[in-house]
Design a protein around this motif. Structure first.
Motif, PDB file in Angstrom:
ATOM      1  N   ARG A  59      -2.113  -4.442   1.161  1.00  0.00           N
ATOM      2  CA  ARG A  59      -1.648  -4.448   2.550  1.00  0.00           C
ATOM      3  C   ARG A  59      -0.452  -5.392   2.716  1.00  0.00           C
ATOM      4  O   ARG A  59       0.536  -5.052   3.377  1.00  0.00           O
ATOM      5  N   ALA A  60      -0.583  -6.582   2.133  1.00  0.00           N
ATOM      6  CA  ALA A  60       0.475  -7.574   2.288  1.00  0.00           C
ATOM      7  C   ALA A  60       1.796  -7.099   1.686  1.00  0.00           C
ATOM      8  O   ALA A  60       2.881  -7.433   2.188  1.00  0.00           O
ATOM      9  N   ALA A  61       1.720  -6.310   0.619  1.00  0.00           N
ATOM     10  CA  ALA A  61       2.928  -5.818  -0.045  1.00  0.00           C
ATOM     11  C   ALA A  61       3.510  -4.593   0.651  1.00  0.00           C
ATOM     12  O   ALA A  61       4.610  -4.146   0.307  1.00  0.00           O
ATOM     13  N   GLY A  62       2.774  -4.032   1.610  1.00  0.00           N
ATOM     14  CA  GLY A  62       3.268  -2.851   2.323  1.00  0.00           C
ATOM     15  C   GLY A  62       3.356  -1.606   1.467  1.00  0.00           C
ATOM     16  O   GLY A  62       4.222  -0.749   1.685  1.00  0.00           O
ATOM     17  N   ARG A  63       2.436  -1.480   0.500  1.00  0.00           N
ATOM     18  CA  ARG A  63       2.468  -0.316  -0.380  1.00  0.00           C
ATOM     19  C   ARG A  63       1.929   0.925   0.316  1.00  0.00           C
ATOM     20  O   ARG A  63       1.233   0.848   1.323  1.00  0.00           O
ATOM     21  N   ARG A  64       2.232   2.066  -0.255  1.00  0.00           N
ATOM     22  CA  ARG A  64       1.735   3.335   0.260  1.00  0.00           C
ATOM     23  C   ARG A  64       0.275   3.526  -0.118  1.00  0.00           C
ATOM     24  O   ARG A  64      -0.210   2.940  -1.084  1.00  0.00           O
ATOM     25  N   GLY A  65      -0.398   4.397   0.619  1.00  0.00           N
ATOM     26  CA  GLY A  65      -1.762   4.764   0.267  1.00  0.00           C
ATOM     27  C   GLY A  65      -2.806   3.894   0.942  1.00  0.00           C
ATOM     28  O   GLY A  65      -2.502   2.933   1.655  1.00  0.00           O
ATOM     29  N   ASP A  66      -4.057   4.256   0.696  1.00  0.00           N
ATOM     30  CA  ASP A  66      -5.204   3.570   1.287  1.00  0.00           C
ATOM     31  C   ASP A  66      -5.463   2.257   0.545  1.00  0.00           C
ATOM     32  O   ASP A  66      -5.825   2.278  -0.645  1.00  0.00           O
ATOM     33  N   PRO A  67      -5.320   1.104   1.192  1.00  0.00           N
ATOM     34  CA  PRO A  67      -5.525  -0.183   0.504  1.00  0.00           C
ATOM     35  C   PRO A  67      -6.937  -0.328  -0.067  1.00  0.00           C
ATOM     36  O   PRO A  67      -7.111  -0.872  -1.168  1.00  0.00           O
ATOM     37  N   ASP A  68      -7.944   0.138   0.666  1.00  0.00           N
ATOM     38  CA  ASP A  68      -9.319  -0.022   0.192  1.00  0.00           C
ATOM     39  C   ASP A  68      -9.586   0.827  -1.046  1.00  0.00           C
ATOM     40  O   ASP A  68     -10.257   0.372  -1.989  1.00  0.00           O
ATOM     41  N   ARG A  69      -9.057   2.033  -1.050  1.00  0.00           N
ATOM     42  CA  ARG A  69      -9.215   2.893  -2.237  1.00  0.00           C
ATOM     43  C   ARG A  69      -8.504   2.273  -3.431  1.00  0.00           C
ATOM     44  O   ARG A  69      -9.036   2.279  -4.549  1.00  0.00           O
ATOM     45  N   PHE A  70      -7.319   1.738  -3.204  1.00  0.00           N
ATOM     46  CA  PHE A  70      -6.577   1.070  -4.270  1.00  0.00           C
ATOM     47  C   PHE A  70      -7.359  -0.136  -4.789  1.00  0.00           C
ATOM     48  O   PHE A  70      -7.464  -0.348  -6.005  1.00  0.00           O
ATOM     49  N   GLY A  71      -7.908  -0.920  -3.858  1.00  0.00           N
ATOM     50  CA  GLY A  71      -8.664  -2.103  -4.268  1.00  0.00           C
ATOM     51  C   GLY A  71      -9.861  -1.753  -5.129  1.00  0.00           C
ATOM     52  O   GLY A  71     -10.133  -2.419  -6.142  1.00  0.00           O
ATOM     53  N   GLU A  72     -10.579  -0.702  -4.770  1.00  0.00           N
ATOM     54  CA  GLU A  72     -11.741  -0.292  -5.564  1.00  0.00           C
ATOM     55  C   GLU A  72     -11.319   0.192  -6.949  1.00  0.00           C
ATOM     56  O   GLU A  72     -11.975  -0.126  -7.953  1.00  0.00           O
ATOM     57  N   ALA A  73     -10.226   0.958  -7.002  1.00  0.00           N
ATOM     58  CA  ALA A  73      -9.755   1.471  -8.298  1.00  0.00           C
ATOM     59  C   ALA A  73      -9.354   0.328  -9.218  1.00  0.00           C
ATOM     60  O   ALA A  73      -9.716   0.302 -10.409  1.00  0.00           O
ATOM     61  N   VAL A  74      -8.629  -0.631  -8.683  1.00  0.00           N
ATOM     62  CA  VAL A  74      -8.180  -1.761  -9.505  1.00  0.00           C
ATOM     63  C   VAL A  74      -9.364  -2.634  -9.912  1.00  0.00           C
ATOM     64  O   VAL A  74      -9.421  -3.143 -11.044  1.00  0.00           O
ATOM     65  N   ALA A  75     -10.340  -2.803  -9.022  1.00  0.00           N
ATOM     66  CA  ALA A  75     -11.517  -3.602  -9.373  1.00  0.00           C
ATOM     67  C   ALA A  75     -12.289  -2.972 -10.525  1.00  0.00           C
ATOM     68  O   ALA A  75     -12.794  -3.682 -11.407  1.00  0.00           O
ATOM     69  N   VAL A  76     -12.389  -1.650 -10.537  1.00  0.00           N
ATOM     70  CA  VAL A  76     -13.032  -0.970 -11.670  1.00  0.00           C
ATOM     71  C   VAL A  76     -12.287  -1.297 -12.958  1.00  0.00           C
ATOM     72  O   VAL A  76     -12.903  -1.585 -14.003  1.00  0.00           O
ATOM     73  N   LEU A  77     -10.964  -1.286 -12.906  1.00  0.00           N
ATOM     74  CA  LEU A  77     -10.170  -1.599 -14.092  1.00  0.00           C
ATOM     75  C   LEU A  77     -10.317  -3.068 -14.488  1.00  0.00           C
ATOM     76  O   LEU A  77     -10.319  -3.397 -15.684  1.00  0.00           O
ATOM     77  N   ILE A  78     -10.430  -3.954 -13.510  1.00  0.00           N
ATOM     78  CA  ILE A  78     -10.672  -5.373 -13.820  1.00  0.00           C
ATOM     79  C   ILE A  78     -11.988  -5.524 -14.574  1.00  0.00           C
ATOM     80  O   ILE A  78     -12.071  -6.236 -15.585  1.00  0.00           O
ATOM     81  N   GLY A  79     -13.027  -4.852 -14.090  1.00  0.00           N
ATOM     82  CA  GLY A  79     -14.303  -4.908 -14.798  1.00  0.00           C
ATOM     83  C   GLY A  79     -14.202  -4.345 -16.194  1.00  0.00           C
ATOM     84  O   GLY A  79     -14.730  -4.927 -17.157  1.00  0.00           O
TER      85      GLY A  79
END
Length: 384
Positions: free
Chosen positions: A144-164
């Motif tokens: 959100r802070a970076a003003g990127r496109r797309g759903d921030p929550d969906r992005f956050g979940e996808a990246v968290a899976v990759l972090i794990g």
């Protein structure tokens, strides 16, 4: 109605609400393994610095991603799993054994733990962990802070899976740095792999339970505790440590570790069940009542349903439905009124007694016995 309304009546032990002073686990760790925890932190910090540099060479964004993963690995925690693994190793290897060769393997358990936590938080839609935003929430906020496109929550979940996922790979890589013989490393990996399989099994049952809460049972809730928590928190780390020291599966000490680890691990999860409803969010770092909001069929909720009157059971059936704070507070009082808190506390005490009985006949030196005795009590009478 607020949780404080019942605090004076049923929240009578330090397991649920602190009465001042240090957390019991912290005190025990400081007494027995302060130097170990420091060594684990230093090992992780050095290892992760190299890994981040390597990923940064691929792309600057990868470096930022890896740094986010590192921050969640190093974001506090009591390092309980390396501690149990250490005493599992120490009980076999003896006081004079050199820690340095096995330190990478002990430290790798924290990477495995981060993998499990990050994925668990996504599955549970948890907002906080250790008093700070969970990985998926933190990454969504960055989006959100970076003003990127797309759903921030969906992005956050996808990246968290990759972090794990990355933490799981990092754990494998760090274990490979242990100074073991090829045969010793193979045996250790077998124990480690079994721990990972059981963790996934327990996590699946945990997810399944939320979708079948109406038909769940206390037996299945305890099975979740056994595989989701007991296995990778206490039992398997102890056996992992024994493998690091070269113990064979048929040794009496391994049998004692197995019995002790299962009992303490189940008690650890039962304590978590209590904290999930009655814990102080300032201390636990997570909102109180999350298990009631989600309808998670924990052992505490299953016991409450067994003991409840028809009227109380009708109220308990609201767990997992849309509830406001007053609704959650009311359910915490209903759970307490059934007598479930006292029964779960007794279940914890029974398991600690079982664990101490296992230690009584274990062929280990008195320092290791004393440390494991202290950990059994502290890990199941904690505030967070």
């Amino acid at each position: 109605m607020a949780n404080d309304a019942v605090a004076g009546n049923v929240l009578r032990t330090a397991t649920i609400r602190p009465a001042g002073g240090d957390d019991p686990v912290t005190a025990v760790l400081a007494a027995y393994t302060k130097d170990l925890v420091t060594a684990v932190e230093q090992t992780l910090d050095a290892f992760l610095a190299i890994e981040i540099d390597s990923l940064t060479e691929i792309d600057a964004a990868m470096g930022g991603f890896a740094a986010t993963a590192r921050d969640h690995v190093l974001a506090g925690g009591k390092r309980i799993r390396p501690t149990f693994a250490y005493w599992g190793w120490r009980g076999v290897a003896g006081a004079e054994a050199d820690l340095a060769p096995v330190l990478p393997a002990l430290s790798a358990l924290e990477l495995l733990h981060t993998f499990a936590l990050v994925h668990d938080d996504v599955m549970d839609s948890s907002a906080t962990r250790r008093g700070r935003p969970t990985a998926h929430r933190a990454v969504a906020d960055q989006h959100r802070a970076a003003g990127r496109r797309g759903d921030p929550d969906r992005f956050g979940e996808a990246v968290a899976v990759l972090i794990g996922d990355l933490c799981l790979v990092w754990a494998d890589r760090l274990i490979s740095r242990a100074g073991l013989s090829p045969a010793g490393l193979l045996e250790t990996r077998r124990c480690y792999d079994q721990m990972r399989v059981e963790t996934v099994a327990g996590q699946y049952l945990d997810v399944l339970g939320e979708s079948e809460a109406a038909t769940w049972s206390l037996d299945r809730a305890l099975r979740v505790a056994r595989y989701k928590t007991a296995s990778y928190t206490v039992q398997r780390p102890l056996l992992f440590g024994a493998c690091l020291a070269g113990a064979s599966a048929d040794e009496p000490l391994v049998a004692a570790y197995t019995r002790y680890g299962l009992a303490v691990g189940e008690a650890f999860q039962l304590c978590d069940d209590l904290l999930g409803v009655y814990g102080d969010p300032v201390v636990t770092g997570k909102p109180a009542g999350d298990d009631l909001r989600s309808g998670k069929p924990t052992a505490l909720l299953m016991v409450a349903r067994q003991l409840a009157t028809p009227a109380q059971r009708a109220l308990l059936d609201r767990a997992g439905t849309a509830m406001d704070e007053d609704d959650v507070a009311e359910l915490t009082e209903v759970v307490a009124a059934t007598g479930a808190v006292g029964q779960v506390e007794q279940m914890i005490s029974d398991r600690v007694a079982e664990a101490l009985a296992a230690l009584g006949s274990a062929p280990i030196d008195e320092t290791a016995r004393s440390a494991l005795t202290g950990l059994a009590t502290a890990a199941t009478h904690r505030w967070a």
